[in-house]
Design a protein around this motif. Structure first.
Motif, mmCIF file in Angstrom:
data_model
loop_
_atom_site.group_PDB
_atom_site.id
_atom_site.type_symbol
_atom_site.label_atom_id
_atom_site.label_comp_id
_atom_site.label_asym_id
_atom_site.label_seq_id
_atom_site.Cartn_x
_atom_site.Cartn_y
_atom_site.Cartn_z
ATOM 1 N N ILE A 22 0.660 -0.116 -10.291
ATOM 2 C CA ILE A 22 -0.379 -0.937 -9.675
ATOM 3 C C ILE A 22 -0.673 -2.130 -10.572
ATOM 4 O O ILE A 22 -0.905 -1.980 -11.771
ATOM 5 C CB ILE A 22 -1.669 -0.129 -9.433
ATOM 6 N N ASP A 23 -0.667 -3.311 -9.977
ATOM 7 C CA ASP A 23 -1.016 -4.544 -10.676
ATOM 8 C C ASP A 23 -2.409 -4.963 -10.203
ATOM 9 O O ASP A 23 -2.609 -5.279 -9.029
ATOM 10 C CB ASP A 23 0.009 -5.627 -10.351
ATOM 11 N N THR A 24 -3.381 -4.967 -11.100
ATOM 12 C CA THR A 24 -4.775 -5.257 -10.707
ATOM 13 C C THR A 24 -5.128 -6.737 -10.787
ATOM 14 O O THR A 24 -6.293 -7.098 -10.606
ATOM 15 C CB THR A 24 -5.748 -4.471 -11.605
ATOM 16 N N HIS B 145 4.134 -10.251 4.128
ATOM 17 C CA HIS B 145 3.913 -11.378 5.027
ATOM 18 C C HIS B 145 3.487 -10.854 6.386
ATOM 19 O O HIS B 145 4.293 -10.430 7.202
ATOM 20 C CB HIS B 145 5.181 -12.230 5.124
ATOM 21 N N GLY B 146 2.164 -10.892 6.630
ATOM 22 C CA GLY B 146 1.625 -10.392 7.884
ATOM 23 C C GLY B 146 1.666 -11.441 8.967
ATOM 24 O O GLY B 146 2.205 -12.533 8.804
ATOM 25 N N MET B 147 1.044 -11.103 10.092
ATOM 26 C CA MET B 147 1.089 -12.001 11.244
ATOM 27 C C MET B 147 0.288 -13.278 10.994
ATOM 28 O O MET B 147 0.635 -14.344 11.464
ATOM 29 C CB MET B 147 0.524 -11.281 12.473
ATOM 30 N N ASN B 148 -0.812 -13.157 10.256
ATOM 31 C CA ASN B 148 -1.704 -14.294 10.097
ATOM 32 C C ASN B 148 -1.846 -14.766 8.656
ATOM 33 O O ASN B 148 -2.412 -15.811 8.402
ATOM 34 C CB ASN B 148 -3.095 -13.947 10.638
ATOM 35 N N SER B 149 -1.375 -14.002 7.701
ATOM 36 C CA SER B 149 -1.596 -14.383 6.313
ATOM 37 C C SER B 149 -0.665 -13.601 5.398
ATOM 38 O O SER B 149 0.031 -12.689 5.817
ATOM 39 C CB SER B 149 -3.055 -14.094 5.921
ATOM 40 N N GLU B 150 -0.675 -14.004 4.135
ATOM 41 C CA GLU B 150 0.020 -13.243 3.116
ATOM 42 C C GLU B 150 -0.940 -12.207 2.543
ATOM 43 O O GLU B 150 -2.105 -12.499 2.295
ATOM 44 C CB GLU B 150 0.524 -14.168 2.009
ATOM 45 N N MET B 151 -0.438 -10.993 2.342
ATOM 46 C CA MET B 151 -1.263 -9.900 1.860
ATOM 47 C C MET B 151 -0.814 -9.543 0.449
ATOM 48 O O MET B 151 0.334 -9.140 0.257
ATOM 49 C CB MET B 151 -1.105 -8.680 2.769
ATOM 50 N N PRO B 152 -1.681 -9.697 -0.540
ATOM 51 C CA PRO B 152 -1.277 -9.346 -1.905
ATOM 52 C C PRO B 152 -0.850 -7.884 -1.990
ATOM 53 O O PRO B 152 -1.551 -6.999 -1.494
ATOM 54 C CB PRO B 152 -2.548 -9.595 -2.725
ATOM 55 N N LEU B 153 0.302 -7.641 -2.598
ATOM 56 C CA LEU B 153 0.790 -6.280 -2.782
ATOM 57 C C LEU B 153 0.334 -5.807 -4.155
ATOM 58 O O LEU B 153 0.825 -6.265 -5.180
ATOM 59 C CB LEU B 153 2.307 -6.236 -2.666
ATOM 60 N N LEU B 154 -0.634 -4.897 -4.163
ATOM 61 C CA LEU B 154 -1.202 -4.424 -5.420
ATOM 62 C C LEU B 154 -0.308 -3.396 -6.091
ATOM 63 O O LEU B 154 -0.336 -3.255 -7.310
ATOM 64 C CB LEU B 154 -2.588 -3.815 -5.177
ATOM 65 N N GLY B 155 0.442 -2.650 -5.293
ATOM 66 C CA GLY B 155 1.297 -1.620 -5.871
ATOM 67 C C GLY B 155 2.280 -1.086 -4.863
ATOM 68 O O GLY B 155 1.943 -0.905 -3.697
ATOM 69 N N ASP B 156 3.515 -0.878 -5.296
ATOM 70 C CA ASP B 156 4.502 -0.159 -4.481
ATOM 71 C C ASP B 156 4.963 1.018 -5.326
ATOM 72 O O ASP B 156 5.790 0.883 -6.218
ATOM 73 C CB ASP B 156 5.648 -1.054 -4.015
ATOM 74 N N VAL B 157 4.393 2.168 -5.044
ATOM 75 C CA VAL B 157 4.537 3.349 -5.888
ATOM 76 C C VAL B 157 5.735 4.159 -5.409
ATOM 77 O O VAL B 157 5.746 4.644 -4.269
ATOM 78 C CB VAL B 157 3.248 4.192 -5.852
ATOM 79 N N ALA C 152 -8.406 -7.436 0.094
ATOM 80 C CA ALA C 152 -8.161 -7.608 -1.341
ATOM 81 C C ALA C 152 -6.695 -7.430 -1.685
ATOM 82 O O ALA C 152 -6.201 -8.016 -2.646
ATOM 83 C CB ALA C 152 -9.008 -6.621 -2.137
ATOM 84 N N GLY C 153 -5.993 -6.603 -0.928
ATOM 85 C CA GLY C 153 -4.594 -6.328 -1.213
ATOM 86 C C GLY C 153 -4.175 -5.014 -0.591
ATOM 87 O O GLY C 153 -4.992 -4.304 -0.002
ATOM 88 N N VAL C 154 -2.908 -4.692 -0.711
ATOM 89 C CA VAL C 154 -2.332 -3.528 -0.057
ATOM 90 C C VAL C 154 -1.706 -2.614 -1.109
ATOM 91 O O VAL C 154 -1.062 -3.091 -2.049
ATOM 92 C CB VAL C 154 -1.258 -3.948 0.968
ATOM 93 N N LEU C 155 -1.906 -1.310 -0.940
ATOM 94 C CA LEU C 155 -1.241 -0.314 -1.772
ATOM 95 C C LEU C 155 -0.229 0.442 -0.913
ATOM 96 O O LEU C 155 -0.584 0.959 0.145
ATOM 97 C CB LEU C 155 -2.252 0.668 -2.363
ATOM 98 N N VAL C 156 1.006 0.501 -1.359
ATOM 99 C CA VAL C 156 2.060 1.214 -0.642
ATOM 100 C C VAL C 156 2.509 2.387 -1.508
ATOM 101 O O VAL C 156 2.933 2.200 -2.651
ATOM 102 C CB VAL C 156 3.258 0.304 -0.314
#
Length: 703
Positions: free
Chosen positions: A350-352, A190-202, A170-174
Motif C-alpha cells: 500500500i502506498d499512502t 482509468h474509470g468512466m469519468n476520472s482517474e482513480m488513484p491506486l493505493l495498493g494492489d496486494v 481517495a483511492g482504490v485498494l485491490v
C-alpha cells in the motif's frame, strides 16, 4: 480552529475482498508513514453474531489502538427499520470522533454487502456521508484486469452518491491480485469519468489463508493419534489418497494434509518417508474410524517423524474431504500470527502518498447533519445553561424539555401550572425527569412588575400595564432572561414570530454595536448543513442592513462549526442583470467586504450558481464562493422565507430555527409546525448562544 481528522471509509465491493486485513493493513501503512491513525468498525458484521468483532479485536491487540466497541448489527438494523437512522448516525459520528481524538486520520471499516443483506449498502452510504469521509473502495482482483476493476469502482461510487453528489474518492485498494491477471495494475485505474488513484494492489498469497491444523481439529472434532507439531502447523491443501503410492507422490506439497484410511500402510509409509526427506506436510488424517497398526505406529514414532501430526476421524474419506473443503478460512480470534502476517503483507503493498496529501487539506469543510447534531448536543451539554420555555404546557414542548433534561442538553424551565404539565405528560405518555423545573406563572408574576416598569420607564410603562403584559408567559419568560435568572428563551410552538421577538426587542435589546436583529435557519441537507438568512425578521433590508445580516450569518455559521462561504443571493449573477434589487446586493457586498476582507463572500449570485459547482464555474468563473456556498443571504424576507419553506418541504429536510442574531441575550423562535426534534435542537442552539457574544463567538462546536 482545530481541524477534524481525515476520515477514510473503506467500502468493500464484494464479500471476498479480504476487508479486515486490507483495513488493518491500511492503518498499519499510515502509521508506518508517520500518520497518527485511529480505527473504527462502527457496526459488527451480522455473521459475527455472538462473537467478538475481529477487526476491533486485532486493531487493539496488534496495532495497540484505543478502538471503541462496535454496535451489534441487529441493533443498528432495528433502529434503521424503526425510523431511527438519524439518531443512529449521530451515535456513529460520536464513536468515530472518540476513535479519532488526537489523530491525523481515521480508518473506518464498512459493512460487507451481501445479497441477503441489502441494508448493508444503505448503511455504508449513510455512514460515509455522515462522517464526511473520503471513499476507499476495496475490490478483489481475482484475475480481473484494469477495465473490469475500474467499472466496478465506478458503480460503487455511484451507489454511494446522493443525487449527483458522490463522496470524494481517495483511492482504490485491490486485494488478491493474481500473477495471471494479464495487464499489470499501475498507479491509477482509468474509470468512466476520472482517474482513480491506486493505493495498493496486494498480490494473492495462499499461505495467508492457511488454517492452523488445531483449528481444523477443533472444527471437525478430530481425534489425535500423534500430536507432533500440531500447534504450529498450518494446512494449505489436502490430498485424498484415492490411488496408489505413485498417484500420491506427485501431489504432495508443503502444507498438505493427507487423507487415507489407516489400513493403507503403503500410503502411511509414503507420507512418513516424504516428511523425513524434508517435505513439510501438514499431517496425516486417518479416515473411516481406522488407526495405525502396531507395527506401523512403532515405525512412525521414530525421532525423525516425531513432528508429523496424525489425526483420526470416524467419517469416510469422501465425507471428510467434503467437510474440509467447506471449512471457513476466516482467521480465528487467537490466530495473531496469521493476522499479523496478513496486515504486514497488505501494508507492504500500500502506498499512502495520495492519502497523506488529503490529511490537513485546506479545502472547505463539510458539516453533515448527523455530525452537526452530535456536536450541537455535545456543546450544549458542556454549556450547561438554564433555558426557559414559556409555552410550558404545550405537548411538543413538554416532551422536548424532558428529552433535553435527560440528555443533559439544557436545564429547562417550563412556564405553566404543574398540574397542566403533568396532565399533558400523562396524556402523551411522557416521563417527566425529577430535575425538570416547572414554574407556575401565577405564583411569580407579581415580582416582575417593578423591574419591568423600571426597564420601560422611558416609554412610560405603568405598573398596571406591566402587570397586564406579564399575563403573557413570553413576556414573563423574557423578563426572567432580562434579569439573568435564565440563560435563554425558546418560544413559538403556538405563538407567532412577532409575539416572540417583540418582548425581546423591548426588554433584552440588541447587543452593543449591533444595528439590527436578524435570523438564520440551519438547513440539514442530506450531505451538508447550510445556513439561510434572513428568513424571518427583516422584510426589506437596506444595503447596509443586508451587509450586517451577511456578517451576522457568517459569524453564526462559524460559531456552530461551519466554515462560512457566503453567497449574496439575487435573481442575477454578476453583471448579467440590473435594477435596484441587484444594485442593493452589489452595494451590500462592497460594505461587507470592506468590513471583513478575509471572509469568503461573493455576489450577486443566483441560487444555482452559488450551490452547484458546474453552474458556478460557468456563470461566475474565478469566484471562490460560486458552487461552494454554505451561507446563503437572501435580499429580502419574501425571497428568504419562500426559499426556506420550499427547500424544507420539497427536499424533506430538517430546518432548525429561526435562530435570532444580534440580541444581547439569546431568544429563539420556533415554527408553529415544529417537531419535537426541532425544539430539542433549538434549545441546544440557544444554550450554546448563551455562551457567546454576537461579535465574538466564545464557544465553538468542536471540529
Amino acid at each position: 480552529m482545530d481541524r477534524s481528522p481525515q476520515v477514510f471509509f473503506l467500502a468493500p465491493l464484494t464479500g471476498e475482498s479480504g476487508l479486515t486485513s486490507m483495513a488493518l493493513g491500511l492503518a498499519r501503512a499510515l502509521s508506518r508513514d508517520h500518520v497518527k491513525v485511529g480505527y473504527v468498525k462502527p457496526i459488527v458484521q451480522p455473521t459475527s453474531a455472538g462473537r467478538a468483532d475481529l477487526s476491533t479485536h486485532f486493531a487493539r491487540s496488534l496495532l495497540h489502538l484505543d478502538v471503541p466497541d462496535p454496535l451489534p448489527f441487529e441493533v443498528a438494523e432495528h433502529r434503521v427499520r424503526t425510523g431511527g437512522l438519524d439518531d443512529l448516525l449521530e451515535d456513529l459520528v460520536a464513536t468515530v470522533e472518540t476513535a479519532g481524538a488526537g489523530c491525523d486520520a481515521v480508518v473506518v471499516e464498512g459493512l460487507i454487502p451481501d445479497a441477503g443483506l441489502q441494508i448493508a449498502s444503505r448503511l455504508n452510504a449513510a455512514m460515509a456521508r455522515a462522517l464526511s469521509a473520503s471513499l476507499v473502495p476495496v475490490v478483489a482482483g481475482d484475475g480481473n484486469g484494469e477495465a473490469a476493476l475500474a467499472a466496478m469502482v465506478d458503480l460503487a461510487v455511484r451507489q454511494f452518491a446522493e443525487s449527483d453528489d458522490p463522496p470524494p474518492l481517495a483511492g482504490v485498494l485491490v486485494n488478491h491480485v493474481h500473477a495471471t491477471a494479464g495487464t499489470p495494475l499501475f498507479g491509477v485505474l482509468h474509470g468512466m469519468n476520472s482517474e482513480m488513484p491506486l493505493l495498493g494492489d496486494v498480490p494473492y498469497e495462499p499461505a495467508l489463508a492457511a488454517l492452523r491444523l488445531q483449528d481444523v481439529r477443533d472444527a471437525l472434532g478430530l481425534g489425535v493419534e500423534q500430536e507432533g507439531a500440531l500447534p504450529r502447523t498450518r494446512v494449505l491443501d489436502f490430498v485424498i489418497a484415492g490411488r496408489g503410492v505413485e498417484g500420491l507422490i506427485d501431489r504432495l506439497r508443503p502444507g498438505a494434509l493427507v487423507l487415507s484410511a489407516g489400513e493403507r500402510s503403503e500410503i502411511v509409509l509414503a507420507t512418513g518417508l516424504a516428511f523425513v526427506q524434508g517435505l513439510p506436510l501438514a499431517g496425516l488424517l486417518l479416515t473411516c474410524d481406522t488407526h495405525l497398526s502396531p507395527q506401523i505406529a512403532t515405525m512412525l514414532r521414530a525421532p525423525a517423524l516425531a513432528d508429523l501430526p496424525i489425526l483420526t476421524t470416524k467419517e469416510d474419506t469422501f465425507t471428510a474431504a467434503t467437510l474440509l473443503a467447506n471449512l471457513s478460512h476466516h482467521v480465528r480470534a487467537d490466530d495473531f500470527e496469521r493476522m499479523d502476517h496478513a496486515m504486514a503483507h497488505a501494508a507492504a503493498h500500500i502506498d499512502t502518498t495520495a492519502l497523506r496529501t488529503l490529511i490537513g487539506h485546506p479545502g472547505r469543510l463539510h458539516m453533515p447533519p448527523p455530525a452537526f447534531r452530535h456536536r450541537l448536543v455535545l456543546a450544549a451539554h458542556a454549556a450547561d445553561k438554564r433555558i426557559v420555555l414559556p409555552e410550558g404546557a404545550e405537548p411538543r414542548t413538554v416532551q422536548a424539555a424532558a428529552i433535553c433534561q435527560r440528555r443533559g442538553i439544557a436545564r429547562c424551565v417550563l412556564l405553566a401550572s404543574p398540574d397542566s404539565v403533568r396532565q399533558v405528560a400523562d396524556e402523551q405518555g411522557i416521563v417527566l425527569p425529577n430535575a425538570l423545573e416547572i414554574i407556575d406563572p401565577a405564583g411569580v408574576r407579581a415580582r416582575y412588575v417593578g423591574p419591568m416598569t423600571e426597564l420601560r420607564r422611558s416609554k412610560g410603562l405603568t405598573a398596571q400595564q406591566a402587570e397586564e403584559q406579564l399575563e403573557d408567559t413570553v413576556v414573563l419568560g423574557t423578563m426572567m432572561l432580562a434579569l439573568d435568572e435564565v440563560d435563554g428563551l425558546v418560544s413559538g410552538a403556538v405563538h407567532t414570530t412577532a409575539n416572540t421577538i417583540r418582548p425581546a426587542l423591548q426588554l433584552i435589546r440588541t447587543a452593543p454595536g449591533v444595528s439590527l436583529v436578524s435570523s438564520v435557519f440551519f438547513m440539514l441537507m442530506p450531505n451538508d448543513v447550510l445556513v439561510y438568512g434572513d428568513c424571518a425578521v427583516n422584510p426589506d433590508p437596506t444595503a447596509e442592513e443586508l451587509a450586517d445580516i451577511a456578517l451576522q450569518s457568517a459569524d453564526s455559521a462559524l460559531a456552530f462549526g461551519i466554515d462560512p462561504c457566503v453567497a449574496m443571493i439575487s435573481y442575477s449573477t454578476g453583471s448579467s442583470g440590473g435594477g435596484a434589487d441587484v444594485d442593493k446586493v452589489v452595494r451590500a457586498l462592497e460594505i461587507a467586504r470592506a468590513k471583513r476582507p478575509e471572509l469568503a463572500i461573493d455576489g450577486p449570485l443566483q441560487y444555482d450558481a452559488a450551490s452547484v459547482e458546474s453552474v458556478g464555474r460557468q456563470k461566475a468563473p474565478g469566484s471562490r464562493v460560486a458552487g461552494h456556498a454554505n451561507v446563503f443571504v437572501f435580499p429580502d424576507l419574501n425571497t428568504g422565507n419562500t426559499t426556506y419553506k420550499a427547500v424544507q418541504r420539497s427536499a424533506h429536510v430538517i430546518s432548525i430555527g429561526p435562530m435570532l442574531q444580534g440580541l444581547r441575550k439569546p431568544v429563539n423562535d420556533l415554527s408553529r409546525g415544529a417537531l419535537v426534534d426541532d425544539i430539542v435542537y433549538t434549545i441546544a442552539l440557544t444554550a450554546i448562544q448563551a455562551t457567546q457574544t454576537v461579535a465574538e463567538p466564545a464557544l465553538q462546536l468542536a471540529k
